[in-house]
Design a protein around this motif. Structure first.
Motif, PDB file in Angstrom:
ATOM      1  N   LEU A   1      20.900  11.533   6.647  1.00 54.42           N
ATOM      2  CA  LEU A   1      21.159  10.926   7.952  1.00 54.42           C
ATOM      3  C   LEU A   1      22.036   9.689   7.813  1.00 54.42           C
ATOM      4  N   SER A   2      22.927   9.495   8.756  1.00 57.27           N
ATOM      5  CA  SER A   2      23.841   8.344   8.733  1.00 57.27           C
ATOM      6  C   SER A   2      23.317   7.186   9.580  1.00 57.27           C
ATOM      7  N   VAL A   3      22.159   7.398  10.203  1.00 56.15           N
ATOM      8  CA  VAL A   3      21.538   6.364  11.031  1.00 56.15           C
ATOM      9  C   VAL A   3      20.104   6.159  10.563  1.00 56.15           C
ATOM     10  N   ASN A   4      19.723   4.919  10.388  1.00 58.59           N
ATOM     11  CA  ASN A   4      18.334   4.597  10.075  1.00 58.59           C
ATOM     12  C   ASN A   4      17.529   4.676  11.369  1.00 58.59           C
ATOM     13  N   GLU A   5      16.810   5.768  11.547  1.00 58.14           N
ATOM     14  CA  GLU A   5      16.085   6.001  12.791  1.00 58.14           C
ATOM     15  C   GLU A   5      14.790   5.211  12.879  1.00 58.14           C
ATOM     16  N   GLN A   6      14.408   4.544  11.790  1.00 59.83           N
ATOM     17  CA  GLN A   6      13.137   3.818  11.760  1.00 59.83           C
ATOM     18  C   GLN A   6      11.966   4.736  12.128  1.00 59.83           C
ATOM     19  N   ALA A   7      12.129   6.033  11.857  1.00 57.77           N
ATOM     20  CA  ALA A   7      11.106   7.053  12.150  1.00 57.77           C
ATOM     21  C   ALA A   7      10.781   7.141  13.639  1.00 57.77           C
ATOM     22  N   ARG A   8      11.746   6.813  14.487  1.00 54.97           N
ATOM     23  CA  ARG A   8      11.513   6.828  15.935  1.00 54.97           C
ATOM     24  C   ARG A   8      12.086   8.079  16.598  1.00 54.97           C
ATOM     25  N   ARG A   9      12.181   9.170  15.870  1.00 52.64           N
ATOM     26  CA  ARG A   9      12.745  10.382  16.459  1.00 52.64           C
ATOM     27  C   ARG A   9      11.755  11.033  17.415  1.00 52.64           C
ATOM     28  N   GLU A  10      12.240  11.436  18.573  1.00 55.87           N
ATOM     29  CA  GLU A  10      11.408  12.145  19.531  1.00 55.87           C
ATOM     30  C   GLU A  10      11.343  13.627  19.146  1.00 55.87           C
ATOM     31  N   ALA A  11      10.170  14.177  19.166  1.00 51.95           N
ATOM     32  CA  ALA A  11       9.973  15.587  18.821  1.00 51.95           C
ATOM     33  C   ALA A  11      10.245  16.443  20.055  1.00 51.95           C
ATOM     34  N   LEU A  12      11.523  16.679  20.327  1.00 55.40           N
ATOM     35  CA  LEU A  12      11.906  17.496  21.481  1.00 55.40           C
ATOM     36  C   LEU A  12      11.757  18.983  21.179  1.00 55.40           C
ATOM     37  N   LYS A  13      11.607  19.304  19.895  1.00 52.82           N
ATOM     38  CA  LYS A  13      11.313  20.670  19.475  1.00 52.82           C
ATOM     39  C   LYS A  13      10.383  20.585  18.264  1.00 52.82           C
ATOM     40  N   PRO A  14       9.721  21.670  17.889  1.00 55.55           N
ATOM     41  CA  PRO A  14       8.751  21.602  16.789  1.00 55.55           C
ATOM     42  C   PRO A  14       9.366  21.020  15.518  1.00 55.55           C
TER      43      PRO A  14
ATOM     44  N   GLU B   1      15.833  -2.031  15.337  1.00 59.08           N
ATOM     45  CA  GLU B   1      16.648  -1.090  16.084  1.00 59.08           C
ATOM     46  C   GLU B   1      17.222  -0.041  15.132  1.00 59.08           C
ATOM     47  N   GLN B   2      17.477   1.156  15.670  1.00 62.26           N
ATOM     48  CA  GLN B   2      18.165   2.175  14.908  1.00 62.26           C
ATOM     49  C   GLN B   2      19.599   1.718  14.692  1.00 62.26           C
ATOM     50  N   GLN B   3      20.037   1.763  13.441  1.00 67.99           N
ATOM     51  CA  GLN B   3      21.363   1.264  13.119  1.00 67.99           C
ATOM     52  C   GLN B   3      22.091   2.242  12.221  1.00 67.99           C
ATOM     53  N   PRO B   4      23.435   2.303  12.352  1.00 69.03           N
ATOM     54  CA  PRO B   4      24.214   3.117  11.410  1.00 69.03           C
ATOM     55  C   PRO B   4      23.938   2.640   9.992  1.00 69.03           C
ATOM     56  N   TRP B   5      23.951   3.584   9.062  1.00 70.62           N
ATOM     57  CA  TRP B   5      23.591   3.249   7.685  1.00 70.62           C
ATOM     58  C   TRP B   5      24.625   3.793   6.723  1.00 70.62           C
ATOM     59  N   LYS B   6      24.916   3.014   5.689  1.00 70.24           N
ATOM     60  CA  LYS B   6      25.762   3.473   4.600  1.00 70.24           C
ATOM     61  C   LYS B   6      25.201   2.880   3.319  1.00 70.24           C
ATOM     62  N   SER B   7      25.142   3.681   2.268  1.00 70.84           N
ATOM     63  CA  SER B   7      24.595   3.215   1.004  1.00 70.84           C
ATOM     64  C   SER B   7      25.364   2.009   0.491  1.00 70.84           C
ATOM     65  N   ASP B   8      24.623   1.060  -0.125  1.00 69.07           N
ATOM     66  CA  ASP B   8      25.271  -0.088  -0.760  1.00 69.07           C
ATOM     67  C   ASP B   8      26.109   0.356  -1.960  1.00 69.07           C
ATOM     68  N   ASP B   9      25.669   1.458  -2.565  1.00 69.04           N
ATOM     69  CA  ASP B   9      26.370   2.020  -3.715  1.00 69.04           C
ATOM     70  C   ASP B   9      27.337   3.084  -3.194  1.00 69.04           C
ATOM     71  N   LEU B  10      28.620   2.762  -3.122  1.00 68.28           N
ATOM     72  CA  LEU B  10      29.571   3.626  -2.426  1.00 68.28           C
ATOM     73  C   LEU B  10      30.215   4.679  -3.318  1.00 68.28           C
ATOM     74  N   GLU B  11      30.074   4.539  -4.630  1.00 67.22           N
ATOM     75  CA  GLU B  11      30.754   5.442  -5.551  1.00 67.22           C
ATOM     76  C   GLU B  11      29.809   6.535  -6.044  1.00 67.22           C
ATOM     77  N   VAL B  12      30.278   7.787  -6.005  1.00 65.48           N
ATOM     78  CA  VAL B  12      29.535   8.903  -6.578  1.00 65.48           C
ATOM     79  C   VAL B  12      29.887   9.003  -8.052  1.00 65.48           C
ATOM     80  N   ASP B  13      28.874   8.924  -8.904  1.00 65.73           N
ATOM     81  CA  ASP B  13      29.086   8.980 -10.349  1.00 65.73           C
ATOM     82  C   ASP B  13      28.785  10.392 -10.835  1.00 65.73           C
TER      83      ASP B  13
END
Length: 269
Positions: free
Chosen positions: A153-166, A31-43
């Motif tokens: 992207l903040s959601v892992n779409e699993q490459a299931r995006r619909e091409a509603l526009k080019p 399923e598409q799920q919200p995603w956040k990096s495991d590495d939370l700190e910007v170095d």
């Protein structure tokens, strides 16, 4: 996806990217799920080094015979006509990059990102915003991508995006089931015809026949789509770009009637 001992290996999702050993293919619905990096700190220091690496990679690509050949192919009547068909009445393609990998750790993902950025600079029909996703991206890499004007992207779409526009889906060396997910989400000719796909050669999937039921399940929709696909292979020109772009192609899907597409009642064999 990689060539090993003359055989075609179908690569399906796993945590790592380049340099990992490939597990046996597994097919599962995710399923598409919200995603956040495991590495939370910007170095900041890592980000500065990444900026330097990216500048070096960009200079290499811009001045390479590979990029010259790449541009010549895009500007050829055969390929440019296909992009015009995808655009239809629109003026720009949105661009989505799945599976970019670690741009901090490896040169090949940096080369791939460079090509997407250079396309945006070269062609006014490529949209200004590049949407990017890979679950391996660190917070530092995500921050750097955003500094380049990309959207992570903040959601892992699993490459299931619909091409509603080019849409240009830039997916070099992604796992087989990500291509399958993209096709499944757009399994109508009016949507497929809005897609330009840069990724692993569908022709190679078809030629490398497997009797493994899991591999067949992962690639059957790719092979089924071949009947309405026009494919243009990428020439790597030099060994420097082989790892990043070997066995990659542009794929375009002809418009027509949905009856040309086989009906998949079940994803199980």
């Amino acid at each position: 996806m990689e060539i090993s001992d003359g055989e075609w290996t179908v690569v399906l999702p796993s945590k790592g990217r380049q340099g990992r050993r490939k597990p046996k293919p597994k097919v599962q619905e995710e399923e598409q799920q919200p995603w956040k990096s495991d590495d939370l700190e910007v170095d900041p220091q890592r980000q500065a080094r990444l900026k330097q690496k990216m500048e070096i990679s960009m200079h290499k690509v811009e001045n390479s015979k590979f990029y010259t050949a790449f541009l010549e192919q895009l500007k050829s009547p055969e390929v440019s006509d296909q992009f015009r068909l995808v655009l239809g009445n629109e003026t720009q393609l949105q661009i989505v990059m799945y599976g970019i990998g670690s741009i901090e750790s490896y040169e090949s993902p940096r080369f791939q990102l460079c090509i997407a950025i250079l396309m945006k600079r070269e062609f006014d029909w490529v949209g200004d915003n590049i949407e990017v996703f890979d679950p391996v991206l660190s917070a530092t890499e995500s921050s750097f991508l955003e500094s380049l004007g990309c959207t992570v992207l903040s959601v892992n779409e699993q490459a299931r995006r619909e091409a509603l526009k080019p849409t240009l889906f830039f997916m070099p060396h992604c796992e087989a089931n990500l291509y399958s997910n993209l096709l499944e989400a757009n399994w109508r000719t009016d949507r497929l015809s809005r897609i330009a796909l840069f990724g692993n050669s569908f022709q190679m999937y078809e030629e490398q026949v497997s009797f493994d039921s899991e591999v067949i399940s992962a690639t059957k929709r790719i092979i089924a789509a071949k009947r309405i696909t026009t494919e243009f292979a990428i020439e790597t020109v030099s060994d420097d770009y082989f790892a990043a772009f070997h066995d990659s192609s542009w794929h375009f899907f002809s418009s027509g009637i949905d009856s040309e597409l086989p009906l998949f009642v079940s994803e199980e064999f």
